[in-house]
Design an enzyme around this catalytic site. Structure first.
Site, PDB file in Angstrom:
ATOM      1  N   HIS A 119       1.635  -0.060  32.508  1.00  0.00           N
ATOM      2  CA  HIS A 119       3.036  -0.468  32.677  1.00  0.00           C
ATOM      3  C   HIS A 119       3.453  -1.460  31.606  1.00  0.00           C
ATOM      4  CE1 HIS A 119       6.762  -1.938  34.431  1.00  0.00           C
ATOM      5  NE2 HIS A 119       6.298  -3.153  34.318  1.00  0.00           N
ATOM      6  N   HIS A 124       6.757  -1.648  28.584  1.00  0.00           N
ATOM      7  CA  HIS A 124       7.540  -2.758  28.024  1.00  0.00           C
ATOM      8  C   HIS A 124       7.491  -2.894  26.507  1.00  0.00           C
ATOM      9  CE1 HIS A 124       8.970  -4.804  31.613  1.00  0.00           C
ATOM     10  NE2 HIS A 124       7.807  -4.662  32.171  1.00  0.00           N
ATOM     11  N   GLU A 164      13.447  -3.859  33.731  1.00  0.00           N
ATOM     12  CA  GLU A 164      12.594  -2.990  34.547  1.00  0.00           C
ATOM     13  C   GLU A 164      13.250  -1.652  34.904  1.00  0.00           C
ATOM     14  OE1 GLU A 164       9.137  -5.522  34.673  1.00  0.00           O
ATOM     15  OE2 GLU A 164       9.547  -3.389  34.918  1.00  0.00           O
ATOM     16  N   SER A 183       7.340   3.915  32.953  1.00  0.00           N
ATOM     17  CA  SER A 183       5.899   3.983  33.198  1.00  0.00           C
ATOM     18  C   SER A 183       5.604   4.731  34.506  1.00  0.00           C
ATOM     19  CB  SER A 183       5.293   2.575  33.229  1.00  0.00           C
ATOM     20  OG  SER A 183       5.923   1.781  34.219  1.00  0.00           O
TER      21      SER A 183
HETATM   22 FE   LIG Z   1       7.358  -4.865  34.198  1.00  0.00          FE
END
Ligand SMILES: [Fe+2]
Length: 272
Positions: A119, A124, A164, A183
């Site tokens: 993730h 990111h 997010e 993700s």
């Molecule tokens: Fe995150």
């Protein structure tokens, strides 16, 4: 309490991942690469090219950091697991993005509540190569560092609905920039194609007053037109806007209350 223990890097910052851990990375990486084209935003795809992450092994942070530093001066900082708010803002204010160095086990391949290295790196890092987006996150960190405990709860909502779970309207259509979506195989499809969630233009005050649940597919997605939109939202007036939002109160949740008995696992029903 974390179910996972972070892997300790050696003196060169390298982690000796097992064959199984590398296989998990390879599986997750290819599963996402098979579906993100035409769904992830242009800057994210460009960021993947800049980082050129390893496909069949968990990337090593020194390799990721070499490319990130060159692009925007950012780097990834290895952290033990979930970290307190204060440490989180401190790192972001220093252009360091926290990443736990463990990777999920096979039984959690579709979802786990706490962020693993897949993730953090795959979700990111590509967008941290984009100067405007990286600047937004940097500003966010600096503002959060000096915010009160209560203000940080509202700042977390901005992070949630942008970094997010953010969507962006681009010339070639609606695209994803949120790491929590990119993700997750299930939510990458659901966030753009399902008729269940609400998708609305990003508005700072609305996002500040919108509660969310972390263990289900999102019921609301906010859409920006460009990263400058959120960059400009993160200016010195943000704290007074937070207090305005507190005064006005929260909107009614658009999600069901969390059932007491249900495990926290998000059922990836969209894949079947
Ligand atoms: Fe995150």
């Amino acid at each position: 309490m974390s179910q996972y223990l972070a892997r300790e890097p050696d003196n060169n910052g390298l982690v000796n991942y097992s064959i199984e851990e590398n296989q998990t990375w390879e599986f997750l990486y290819h599963r996402q690469m098979d579906i993100i084209h035409g769904k992830a935003c242009d800057e994210y795809i460009k960021g993947l090219e800049i980082l050129s992450l390893s496909e069949n092994k968990v990337p090593q942070l020194p390799d990721v950091n070499r490319a990130l530093r060159k692009a925007t001066g950012w780097e990834v900082a290895a952290v033990p697991a979930l970290i307190p708010f204060g440490k989180f803002f401190e790192l972001l204010a220093n252009k360091q993005f926290p990443a736990a160095t463990f990777i999920r086990r096979k039984e959690d391949i579709d979802y786990l509540q706490e962020p693993d290295i897949f993730h953090e790196i795959y979700g990111h890092c590509p967008l941290l190569t984009d100067p405007v987006f990286a600047h937004f996150v940097h500003n966010y960190g600096k503002i959060g560092l000096h915010a009160s405990k209560q203000e940080r709860v509202y700042l977390a909502r901005i992070f949630w609905f942008t970094v997010e779970f953010g969507l962006i309207q681009q010339a070639n259509g609606l695209r994803i920039y949120g790491a929590g979506i990119l993700s997750s195989k299930g939510e990458t499809v659901y966030s753009l194609e399902s008729n269940k969630p609400e998708r609305k233009p990003f508005d700072l005050m609305t996002a500040l007053r919108t509660p969310y649940r972390i263990d289900i597919y999102q019921t609301i997605y906010f859409i920006i037109k460009q990263f400058e939109d959120i960059y400009h939202a993160m200016d010195s007036s943000i704290i007074s806007k937070i207090h305005e939002a507190i005064e006005l109160g929260d909107f009614k949740p658009t999600f069901p209350p969390k059932p007491q008995s249900q495990s926290n696992k998000k059922m990836d029903s969209h894949d079947c």
